[in-house]
Design a protein around this motif. Structure first.
Motif, PDB file in Angstrom:
ATOM      1  N   ARG A  16       0.830  -1.646   0.179  1.00 25.98           N
ATOM      2  CA  ARG A  16      -0.409  -0.137  -0.048  1.00 25.98           C
ATOM      3  C   ARG A  16       1.067   1.316  -0.134  1.00 25.98           C
ATOM      4  O   ARG A  16       0.222   2.475  -0.077  1.00 25.98           O
ATOM      5  CB  ARG A  16      -0.814   0.063   1.514  1.00 25.98           C
ATOM      6  N   ASP A  17       1.855   1.301   0.212  1.00 29.85           N
ATOM      7  CA  ASP A  17       3.324   2.366   0.456  1.00 29.85           C
ATOM      8  C   ASP A  17       3.405   2.873  -1.177  1.00 29.85           C
ATOM      9  O   ASP A  17       4.220   3.637  -1.140  1.00 29.85           O
ATOM     10  CB  ASP A  17       4.461   2.295   1.301  1.00 29.85           C
ATOM     11  N   ILE A  18       3.226   1.703  -1.724  1.00 29.60           N
ATOM     12  CA  ILE A  18       4.174   2.050  -2.798  1.00 29.60           C
ATOM     13  C   ILE A  18       3.957   3.212  -3.883  1.00 29.60           C
ATOM     14  O   ILE A  18       5.291   4.363  -3.978  1.00 29.60           O
ATOM     15  CB  ILE A  18       4.076   0.715  -4.482  1.00 29.60           C
ATOM     16  N   ALA A  19       3.099   3.712  -3.847  1.00 24.61           N
ATOM     17  CA  ALA A  19       2.461   4.368  -4.778  1.00 24.61           C
ATOM     18  C   ALA A  19       2.882   6.074  -4.618  1.00 24.61           C
ATOM     19  O   ALA A  19       3.811   6.648  -5.158  1.00 24.61           O
ATOM     20  CB  ALA A  19       0.775   4.762  -4.480  1.00 24.61           C
ATOM     21  N   SER A  20       2.653   6.046  -2.841  1.00 22.15           N
ATOM     22  CA  SER A  20       3.222   6.650  -1.852  1.00 22.15           C
ATOM     23  C   SER A  20       4.911   7.278  -1.965  1.00 22.15           C
ATOM     24  O   SER A  20       5.342   8.949  -2.343  1.00 22.15           O
ATOM     25  CB  SER A  20       2.651   7.701  -0.324  1.00 22.15           C
ATOM     26  N   ASN A  21       5.620   5.583  -2.103  1.00 22.99           N
ATOM     27  CA  ASN A  21       6.495   6.022  -1.880  1.00 22.99           C
ATOM     28  C   ASN A  21       7.117   6.636  -3.298  1.00 22.99           C
ATOM     29  O   ASN A  21       8.320   7.474  -3.564  1.00 22.99           O
ATOM     30  CB  ASN A  21       7.154   5.010  -1.968  1.00 22.99           C
ATOM     31  N   LYS A 251       7.596 -11.251  -2.693  1.00 21.43           N
ATOM     32  CA  LYS A 251       6.694  -9.676  -2.700  1.00 21.43           C
ATOM     33  C   LYS A 251       7.962  -8.823  -3.088  1.00 21.43           C
ATOM     34  O   LYS A 251       7.985  -7.685  -3.520  1.00 21.43           O
ATOM     35  CB  LYS A 251       6.339  -9.463  -1.383  1.00 21.43           C
ATOM     36  N   THR A 252       9.742  -8.399  -2.341  1.00 22.17           N
ATOM     37  CA  THR A 252       9.943  -7.877  -2.682  1.00 22.17           C
ATOM     38  C   THR A 252      10.696  -8.002  -4.055  1.00 22.17           C
ATOM     39  O   THR A 252      10.469  -6.360  -4.571  1.00 22.17           O
ATOM     40  CB  THR A 252      11.732  -7.865  -1.898  1.00 22.17           C
ATOM     41  N   ALA A 253      10.496  -8.302  -4.307  1.00 19.77           N
ATOM     42  CA  ALA A 253      10.868  -8.681  -6.051  1.00 19.77           C
ATOM     43  C   ALA A 253       9.653  -7.826  -7.203  1.00 19.77           C
ATOM     44  O   ALA A 253       9.485  -7.569  -7.785  1.00 19.77           O
ATOM     45  CB  ALA A 253      11.480  -9.961  -6.707  1.00 19.77           C
ATOM     46  N   VAL A 257      10.301  -4.352  -9.081  1.00 18.04           N
ATOM     47  CA  VAL A 257       9.814  -3.940 -10.518  1.00 18.04           C
ATOM     48  C   VAL A 257       8.283  -2.583 -10.353  1.00 18.04           C
ATOM     49  O   VAL A 257       8.323  -1.938 -11.199  1.00 18.04           O
ATOM     50  CB  VAL A 257       8.650  -4.805 -11.081  1.00 18.04           C
ATOM     51  N   LEU A 258       7.501  -2.701  -9.289  1.00 16.48           N
ATOM     52  CA  LEU A 258       6.460  -1.937  -8.955  1.00 16.48           C
ATOM     53  C   LEU A 258       6.793  -0.406  -8.429  1.00 16.48           C
ATOM     54  O   LEU A 258       6.198   0.525  -9.498  1.00 16.48           O
ATOM     55  CB  LEU A 258       5.456  -2.214  -8.538  1.00 16.48           C
ATOM     56  N   SER A 259       7.850  -0.029  -8.182  1.00 13.89           N
ATOM     57  CA  SER A 259       8.534   1.065  -7.718  1.00 13.89           C
ATOM     58  C   SER A 259       9.245   1.445  -8.442  1.00 13.89           C
ATOM     59  O   SER A 259       9.979   2.685  -8.739  1.00 13.89           O
ATOM     60  CB  SER A 259       8.465   1.267  -6.401  1.00 13.89           C
ATOM     61  N   GLY A 260      10.400   0.504  -8.972  1.00 15.13           N
ATOM     62  CA  GLY A 260      11.273   0.995 -10.198  1.00 15.13           C
ATOM     63  C   GLY A 260      12.770   0.651  -8.677  1.00 15.13           C
ATOM     64  O   GLY A 260      13.913   1.494  -8.803  1.00 15.13           O
TER      65      GLY A 260
END
Length: 504
Positions: A16-21, A251-253, A257-260
């Motif tokens: 859930r944090d990825i978009a804001s990160n 999950k980390t992998a 990819v999602l966050s770069g």
């Protein structure tokens, strides 16, 4: 080119944090990002994350426990299922030595001990699931090989290799159960899992006696391959990965990819180790645990002695019940039923008494979770039955008392053996936790199966020199000699764990 800020929150990064990160990365370092100092660490999405196997629904968790228990049951039926028909094997292959006949049965156990030491560490890198599946395929292939073997060399090599792969459920099972259960529910799951190594060697010859007498010894292996194949197919369809380290790495992998953000890392990752180093460490760790932990070493020796004695005892059943009491090949397997009934009774006693004893001890100690040493209470109470049962079995067989009496003796042995193995497995899983449980149980299994392979070879000369009475009396005193061990570990185990660097 923009610089990626180093996020490292203490509670880890969730999906859930990825978009804001990602937005923070584009905006550059701010006061907000300074507050999030650990967002590069990926953990579960809170305590109720359904991706965590301990939060799976009740049915899914118990389905996995049941399949792992069935895998352990099948692989533990294999060492003794051919025992009633071993005379047929010896006649067909021209085996004249009693030692070779015994080794043809017990060599499988050597594979059970050695295999997991080399195979189960792969779960540290690739996960538990692919290791289970690969081991199931190899096990089934060489059980079929036993059914098709044409000489004693093939038979014994195939026995060893099938055991080599068949030991995997025993080594990984404790870790799998630790993955999907909490401390409060683990005892019941481990009790079910323990029925495999305890009832398998009993159920095997009961079935094998009737199969060998009516269809021949080869069909004992065909039947094993059919049963094992059915369980393996169920495992392939229904089981999922449970290793928390592997799940968080995956999950980390995905999040990288999602966050770069290539700096993301799992909270359970050992970032300074390569996969080859992880494998090497996992291979070495069981031996190092035995050396560093006197608790693991002594408890493993105790389990090894008890199971070595049980398999040695089983080598006498043909001589005692066929020779003294006139049992046939078909009915000789029934002499194992005393052990089987005892194990069922022991399971009922454990389920009825175990949780109450644990709750009472926790209340008396003023703690809200059990200490590993609490698992030893039932062992202290009931393990003396092993020695007492050996005394009863030996002397009643010596004087050929009615056949039910020595079978009662074997029942006492089985009852006591349950309360040696099951508390030890619970104790080791609690002691070493999910990550190291497989290594601790692997070390425990290695000593147990080495003993079960070679100690029975001493049976024929020992009983020839001492007879059933004094021979089993000597074995009974050996079992009783270990009784102080669980008492001492119950009182001083916490201090020993701290000294050896092992914490629950």
């Amino acid at each position: 080119m923009s610089t990626t800020p180093n996020y490292q929150p203490s509670n880890g990064t969730s999906s859930r944090d990825i978009a804001s990160n990602a937005a923070d990365v584009e905006a550059g370092p701010t006061d907000k990002t300074a507050e999030k100092a650990d967002l590069n660490v990926v953990d579960w999405d809170g305590p109720d994350d359904l991706a965590n196997p301990q939060n799976w629904d009740h049915c899914k968790r118990w389905l996995h426990i049941g399949i792992v228990s069935l895998l352990a049951l099948v692989t533990n039926m294999t060492p003794t299922m051919c025992a009633p028909g071993i005379d047929q094997v010896a006649e067909e292959f021209g085996i004249e030595s009693p030692t070779v006949s015994t080794l043809a049965i017990t060599l499988y156990l050597l594979g059970l001990g050695v295999g997991p030491m080399l195979i189960s560490p792969l779960s540290e890198v690739y996960g538990r699931l692919p290791v289970y599946h690969a081991a199931n395929i190899v096990f089934l292939a060489f059980v079929v090989g036993n059914a098709l073997s044409q000489n004693v060399a093939q038979f014994m090599v195939f026995r060893f290799i099938s055991g080599f792969a068949g030991g995997t459920p025993m080594a990984l099972g404790g870790g799998s159960i630790a993955d999907v259960t909490s401390l409060k529910t683990r005892a019941s799951a481990m009790g079910l899992f323990s029925l495999g190594p305890l009832t398998g060697p009993v159920l095997g010859p009961v079935i094998g006696g009737f199969v060998a007498s009516s269809l021949g010894w080869r069909w004992t292996f065909w039947l094993l391959s059919i049963i094992g194949g059915a369980v393996a197919v169920a495992a392939a369809i229904l089981m999922r990965e449970t290793h928390p380290k592997v799940l968080l790495e995956r999950k980390t992998a995905r999040l990288r990819v999602l966050s770069g953000n290539e700096k993301l890392r799992s909270s359970l990752a050992r970032s300074h180790l390569t996969p080859n180093q992880v494998l090497t460490q996992a291979l070495v760790r069981p031996t190092m645990l035995l050396i560093r932990s006197p608790v693991l070493l002594i408890m493993s020796l105790y389990v090894a002695l008890v199971f070595g004695l049980m398999y040695l005892l089983m080598t006498t059943f043909t001589d005692v019940f066929d020779g003294h009491y006139g049992f046939t090949t078909a009915t000789s397997g029934l002499s194992y039923l005393g052990l089987g009934v005892a194990l069922i009774v022991a399971m009922v006693v454990f389920r009825t008494v175990g949780s109450r004893v644990l709750a009472a001890r926790m209340k008396a100690d003023g703690v809200d979770r059990p200490r590993p040493e609490h698992r030893l209470i039932l062992m202290i109470w009931f393990s003396p039955f092993v020695g007492l049962g050996l005394f009863l079995y030996g002397w009643t067989a010596q004087y050929q008392v009615q056949w039910i009496v020595p079978i009662i003796g074997t029942s006492l042995i089985g009852f006591g053996a349950f309360f040696v193995l099951m508390p030890t497995q619970l104790y080791l899983v609690d002691l070493f936790g999910s990550e190291a449980a497989a290594s601790a149980l692997g070390a425990n299994n290695l000593l147990r199966f080495l003993s079960s392979t070679f100690l029975p070879l001493a049976g024929p000369p020992m009983y020839g020199a001492l007879g059933d009475g004094w021979g089993n009396t000597m074995l009974g005193f050996l079992a009783l000699a270990f009784l102080p061990a669980p008492v001492l570990f119950y009182r001083f185990g916490e201090r020993l764990r701290a000294k050896s660097g092992v914490e629950a």
